[in-house]
Design a protein around this motif. Structure first.
Motif: not given
Length: 211
Positions: A98-105
């Motif tokens: 899960a990457d809802p804050d887009r940190t990993i993306a």
């Protein structure tokens, strides 16, 4: 700057459907595939995750861990898992990150604003045991990936990491391979006692080395 081949794969901590992980620790001494999907509850993604679940034993056999990721929260991942099993016939058997804050993306450059400003494209990163990027692929949201081809590429990566060879076009496991041009004939005779076929001085074909 976009990640390039040979760059260290960025480390991160994240919640997954299998619990919280730190990426580098999770990889350990294995290889890994990190692949993004644009959104949960979307048709192409559903088929892709089912395909990876079906092929999980093939990744395991190669010592490769797989993890999916999208910018959706963990609750949606867990709710979606039932749809994947129902429609694809294979239950999730690998972690969805899960990457809802887009940190990993953002770390991996999975958001391509000219395609979509909020969702990830279909990125694939193959990471070696040294935690460096060995292969990267980017597909648009509308095009599903061929995971048999990703397995084929991993076979090549693992083989060429061990031996002084390259793999030709359309190579698959068991086919002849190319002796690297940087290996002189005298050294090649020691490395490849079975010999080779020289189509050109720089194009020497030999049987695939045995593990």
């Amino acid at each position: 700057m976009a990640l390039q081949l040979g760059d260290p794969a960025p480390d991160f901590e994240a919640e997954t459907t299998d619990g919280r992980i730190r990426f580098h620790d999770w990889i350990g001494d294995d290889w890994a595939v990190l692949f993004s999907h644009p959104r949960d509850f979307t048709p192409v993604c559903t088929t892709e995750l089912g395909a990876v679940a079906r092929l999980k034993s093939e990744f395991d056999r190669r010592g490769v861990k797989v993890a999916g990721i999208s910018v959706d929260p963990i609750e949606e991942h867990r709710a979606w898992a039932g749809d994947i099993e129902e429609t694809q016939g294979h239950a999730l058997n690998f972690p969805l990150i899960a990457d809802p804050d887009r940190t990993i993306a953002d770390l991996y450059g999975m958001i391509h604003p000219n395609a979509d400003e909020t969702s990830t494209v279909r990125s694939v990163f193959v990471v070696g045991p040294d935690k460096r990027i060995k292969l990267s692929l980017t597909y648009p949201q509308s095009t599903g990936r061929n995971f048999d081809e990703i397995l084929r590429a991993i076979d090549s990566l693992q083989l060429t990491a061990r031996y002084a060879v390259a793999t030709p076009a359309d190579w698959s496991q068991g086919d002849d391979v190319i002796i690297l041009p940087s290996i002189p004939d005298a050294e090649a005779r020691e490395r490849f006692p079975g010999g080779w076929r020289a189509l050109k001085p720089y194009l020497r074909l030999t049987s695939q080395p045995k593990a």
